[in-house]
Design a protein around this motif. Sequence first.
Motif, PDB file in Angstrom:
ATOM      1  N   VAL A  90      28.832  45.343  58.446  1.00 45.31           N
ATOM      2  CA  VAL A  90      29.031  46.536  57.488  1.00 45.31           C
ATOM      3  C   VAL A  90      28.543  46.876  56.317  1.00 45.31           C
ATOM      4  CG1 VAL A  90      30.445  46.867  55.242  1.00 45.31           C
ATOM      5  CG2 VAL A  90      31.718  45.934  57.218  1.00 45.31           C
ATOM      6  N   ASP A  91      27.339  44.962  56.404  1.00 56.19           N
ATOM      7  CA  ASP A  91      26.133  45.807  55.405  1.00 56.19           C
ATOM      8  C   ASP A  91      24.773  46.402  55.998  1.00 56.19           C
ATOM      9  OD1 ASP A  91      27.388  43.787  53.563  1.00 56.19           O
ATOM     10  OD2 ASP A  91      25.963  42.391  54.399  1.00 56.19           O
ATOM     11  N   ARG A  92      24.633  46.223  57.987  1.00 52.65           N
ATOM     12  CA  ARG A  92      23.064  47.196  57.251  1.00 52.65           C
ATOM     13  C   ARG A  92      23.521  48.893  57.787  1.00 52.65           C
ATOM     14  NH1 ARG A  92      19.435  44.511  60.968  1.00 52.65           N
ATOM     15  NH2 ARG A  92      20.554  42.122  61.159  1.00 52.65           N
ATOM     16  N   ASP A 129      40.170  46.593  62.549  1.00 51.77           N
ATOM     17  CA  ASP A 129      40.676  47.007  61.490  1.00 51.77           C
ATOM     18  C   ASP A 129      40.602  47.527  60.516  1.00 51.77           C
ATOM     19  OD1 ASP A 129      39.721  44.878  60.589  1.00 51.77           O
ATOM     20  OD2 ASP A 129      41.568  43.785  60.188  1.00 51.77           O
ATOM     21  N   GLU A 130      39.510  47.901  60.620  1.00 55.23           N
ATOM     22  CA  GLU A 130      38.028  48.509  58.622  1.00 55.23           C
ATOM     23  C   GLU A 130      38.465  49.581  58.985  1.00 55.23           C
ATOM     24  OE1 GLU A 130      34.474  46.914  58.297  1.00 55.23           O
ATOM     25  OE2 GLU A 130      35.201  45.037  59.160  1.00 55.23           O
ATOM     26  N   VAL A 131      39.374  50.214  59.794  1.00 56.83           N
ATOM     27  CA  VAL A 131      39.433  51.949  60.298  1.00 56.83           C
ATOM     28  C   VAL A 131      40.114  52.649  58.994  1.00 56.83           C
ATOM     29  CG1 VAL A 131      38.403  52.816  62.296  1.00 56.83           C
ATOM     30  CG2 VAL A 131      41.053  52.240  62.377  1.00 56.83           C
ATOM     31  N   PRO A 154      29.942  53.235  55.990  1.00 61.04           N
ATOM     32  CA  PRO A 154      29.779  53.910  56.746  1.00 61.04           C
ATOM     33  C   PRO A 154      29.726  53.014  57.992  1.00 61.04           C
ATOM     34  CG  PRO A 154      27.737  53.900  55.390  1.00 61.04           C
ATOM     35  CD  PRO A 154      29.349  53.038  54.951  1.00 61.04           C
ATOM     36  N   TYR A 155      29.811  52.630  58.458  1.00 61.75           N
ATOM     37  CA  TYR A 155      30.601  50.995  59.438  1.00 61.75           C
ATOM     38  C   TYR A 155      31.928  51.805  59.703  1.00 61.75           C
ATOM     39  CZ  TYR A 155      32.777  47.565  62.566  1.00 61.75           C
ATOM     40  OH  TYR A 155      33.853  47.124  63.373  1.00 61.75           O
ATOM     41  N   SER A 156      33.053  51.201  59.719  1.00 57.28           N
ATOM     42  CA  SER A 156      34.143  51.873  59.791  1.00 57.28           C
ATOM     43  C   SER A 156      34.284  53.597  60.248  1.00 57.28           C
ATOM     44  CB  SER A 156      35.099  51.293  58.346  1.00 57.28           C
ATOM     45  OG  SER A 156      35.192  52.109  57.472  1.00 57.28           O
ATOM     46  N   SER A 183      41.491  42.196  64.113  1.00 54.09           N
ATOM     47  CA  SER A 183      41.139  42.058  62.680  1.00 54.09           C
ATOM     48  C   SER A 183      39.882  40.806  63.136  1.00 54.09           C
ATOM     49  CB  SER A 183      42.234  40.671  61.557  1.00 54.09           C
ATOM     50  OG  SER A 183      42.414  39.775  62.673  1.00 54.09           O
ATOM     51  N   ASN A 184      39.286  40.634  61.601  1.00 55.44           N
ATOM     52  CA  ASN A 184      38.026  39.984  62.148  1.00 55.44           C
ATOM     53  C   ASN A 184      38.128  38.326  62.648  1.00 55.44           C
ATOM     54  OD1 ASN A 184      37.645  41.015  59.127  1.00 55.44           O
ATOM     55  ND2 ASN A 184      35.983  39.956  58.727  1.00 55.44           N
ATOM     56  N   ASN A 185      37.431  38.782  63.653  1.00 52.37           N
ATOM     57  CA  ASN A 185      36.804  37.352  64.322  1.00 52.37           C
ATOM     58  C   ASN A 185      36.142  36.179  63.780  1.00 52.37           C
ATOM     59  OD1 ASN A 185      37.171  38.745  67.871  1.00 52.37           O
ATOM     60  ND2 ASN A 185      38.173  39.654  66.478  1.00 52.37           N
ATOM     61  N   VAL A 209      24.965  29.703  49.690  1.00 53.04           N
ATOM     62  CA  VAL A 209      25.453  30.435  50.777  1.00 53.04           C
ATOM     63  C   VAL A 209      26.028  31.792  49.555  1.00 53.04           C
ATOM     64  CG1 VAL A 209      27.921  30.673  51.322  1.00 53.04           C
ATOM     65  CG2 VAL A 209      26.828  28.493  51.588  1.00 53.04           C
ATOM     66  N   PRO A 210      26.025  32.623  50.067  1.00 50.32           N
ATOM     67  CA  PRO A 210      25.968  34.203  48.997  1.00 50.32           C
ATOM     68  C   PRO A 210      27.420  34.478  48.946  1.00 50.32           C
ATOM     69  CG  PRO A 210      24.589  34.518  50.770  1.00 50.32           C
ATOM     70  CD  PRO A 210      25.012  33.177  51.428  1.00 50.32           C
ATOM     71  N   VAL A 211      28.352  34.686  47.850  1.00 48.56           N
ATOM     72  CA  VAL A 211      29.397  35.714  48.132  1.00 48.56           C
ATOM     73  C   VAL A 211      29.641  36.278  47.221  1.00 48.56           C
ATOM     74  CG1 VAL A 211      32.429  34.429  47.743  1.00 48.56           C
ATOM     75  CG2 VAL A 211      30.906  32.365  48.610  1.00 48.56           C
ATOM     76  N   TYR A 212      30.458  36.724  48.175  1.00 43.30           N
ATOM     77  CA  TYR A 212      30.093  38.719  47.204  1.00 43.30           C
ATOM     78  C   TYR A 212      31.173  38.633  46.328  1.00 43.30           C
ATOM     79  CZ  TYR A 212      27.287  40.325  51.206  1.00 43.30           C
ATOM     80  OH  TYR A 212      26.528  40.224  52.325  1.00 43.30           O
ATOM     81  N   GLY A 213      30.917  38.987  44.735  1.00 37.27           N
ATOM     82  CA  GLY A 213      31.851  39.459  43.878  1.00 37.27           C
ATOM     83  C   GLY A 213      32.200  38.682  43.584  1.00 37.27           C
ATOM     84  N   LYS A 216      37.206  36.909  45.876  1.00 36.05           N
ATOM     85  CA  LYS A 216      38.797  37.259  46.331  1.00 36.05           C
ATOM     86  C   LYS A 216      38.902  37.946  47.752  1.00 36.05           C
ATOM     87  CE  LYS A 216      39.914  35.616  41.757  1.00 36.05           C
ATOM     88  NZ  LYS A 216      39.846  35.405  40.229  1.00 36.05           N
ATOM     89  N   ASN A 217      38.518  38.910  48.378  1.00 41.23           N
ATOM     90  CA  ASN A 217      38.598  39.468  48.938  1.00 41.23           C
ATOM     91  C   ASN A 217      39.053  39.290  49.817  1.00 41.23           C
ATOM     92  OD1 ASN A 217      36.341  40.997  47.536  1.00 41.23           O
ATOM     93  ND2 ASN A 217      36.681  42.763  48.616  1.00 41.23           N
ATOM     94  N   ILE A 218      40.196  39.309  50.959  1.00 37.50           N
ATOM     95  CA  ILE A 218      40.861  38.916  51.837  1.00 37.50           C
ATOM     96  C   ILE A 218      40.612  39.219  53.128  1.00 37.50           C
ATOM     97  CG2 ILE A 218      43.304  38.097  52.617  1.00 37.50           C
ATOM     98  CD1 ILE A 218      44.396  37.885  50.231  1.00 37.50           C
TER      99      ILE A 218
END
Length: 340
Positions: A90-92, A129-131, A154-156, A183-185, A209-213, A216-218
Amino acid sequence: MNRKKILVTGGAGFIGGNFVQYMVNKYPNYDIYNLDLLTYAGDLTKHREIENKDNYHFVKADIADREAIMSLFEKEKFNYVAHFAAESHVDRSITEPEIFVETNVLGTQVLLNAAKEIGVTKFVHVSTDEVYGELDFNPTTFFTEETPLQPNSPYSASKASSDFLVRAYHETFGLPVNITRCSNNYGPFHFPEKLIPLTISRVLNEEKVPVYGDGKNIRDWLHVLDHCAAIDLVLHEGVNGEVYNVGGHNERTNLEVVKTIINTLGKSEDLIEFVADRLGHDKRYAIDPTKLEKLGWNPTYTFETGIAQTIQWYLDNKWWWEQIISGEYQNYFKRQYLFN
Ligand code: NAD
Ligand code: TDX
């Protein structure tokens, strides 16, 4: 003898690679063709133990190369296609969206067309599932196969576009397809740009370890081998034209995941560094897998058993992820396939 030919696209990547190994070992009477372009995410060192087996074959090609793909299909007349190849991070997709359209959208259409021309028995399109977009934090809401597609990155968006093309090839040409939305593998051979392997490798190296925001995202975590079993089932038993969600009710916040890894490895939570949030960061994903369970699939790992196994795997297989981080893995193809 009932020898089938299965084309696995993206079989040098994380999930496709686990699937190739699963199929090569489970079905000695099937020929498994791993087709992969070997982008930065493609790595053949993971197949050291199967690469000399008679039923394993490797083809280096771009799924968006219409001529190469058509001539391969005409030559090999595949019975099944399991389509994993994609740009997956997703980041790319936020910094370089173009390649996501070329590979995920155009590449899928090229494969669908070749599959239609030679008449395959089944084309399984591995989606995400991101779609479906994002859910709120109400724990009783889940993505079902009927949830409308509302991709946010853009990925999804590129994956959703490819899902529509797969559907169209079924409706228009009668191509026998299934779409799976997982879902996330996590698990062995997960490329260390993604949250879990990034955290394990950084913690082992005592790096931040970078944690975004706010963390709390699940995400709803599924062990990659449970995903492989699901694709195997859908390939053989999926009802043509149907979509199947794949997930195992293992929702965790990102912060919980990172803390679990740090604590299992006996390191300090001071390694956590909160950083700027991902643009358009989806809040929550959660899968309702009832339809696939009715087809006969059940996950075998809980998050607790799966993450313990995965951490142990990274401890036991430093050779793998250290040469991924250093970039050395990219020389393996030349050594094994070009200079021999
Ligand atoms: P990955 O990035 O680890 O692997 C992708 C593979 O595809 C790599 O080997 C790469 O070299 C290959 N590839 C890329 N472009 C190509 C091209 N043009 N031609 C041929 N090969 C090409 O991805 P992954 O995490 O294993 O994901 C596999 C599939 O599963 C993707 O379609 C992804 O959208 C989907 N998915 C992934 C997850 C997850 O958690 N990782 C969850 C749900 C769905
Ligand atoms: O350094 C990080 N810090 C962080 O907080 C990274 C890399 C991620 N995150 C967060 C973002 C997400 O909320 O962790 C969560 C998981 O991130 P990723 O590992 O990048 O996965 P995600 O974006 O959820 O997408 C993955 O699952 C669905 C796969 O990469 C997709 O291909 C798949 O479709």
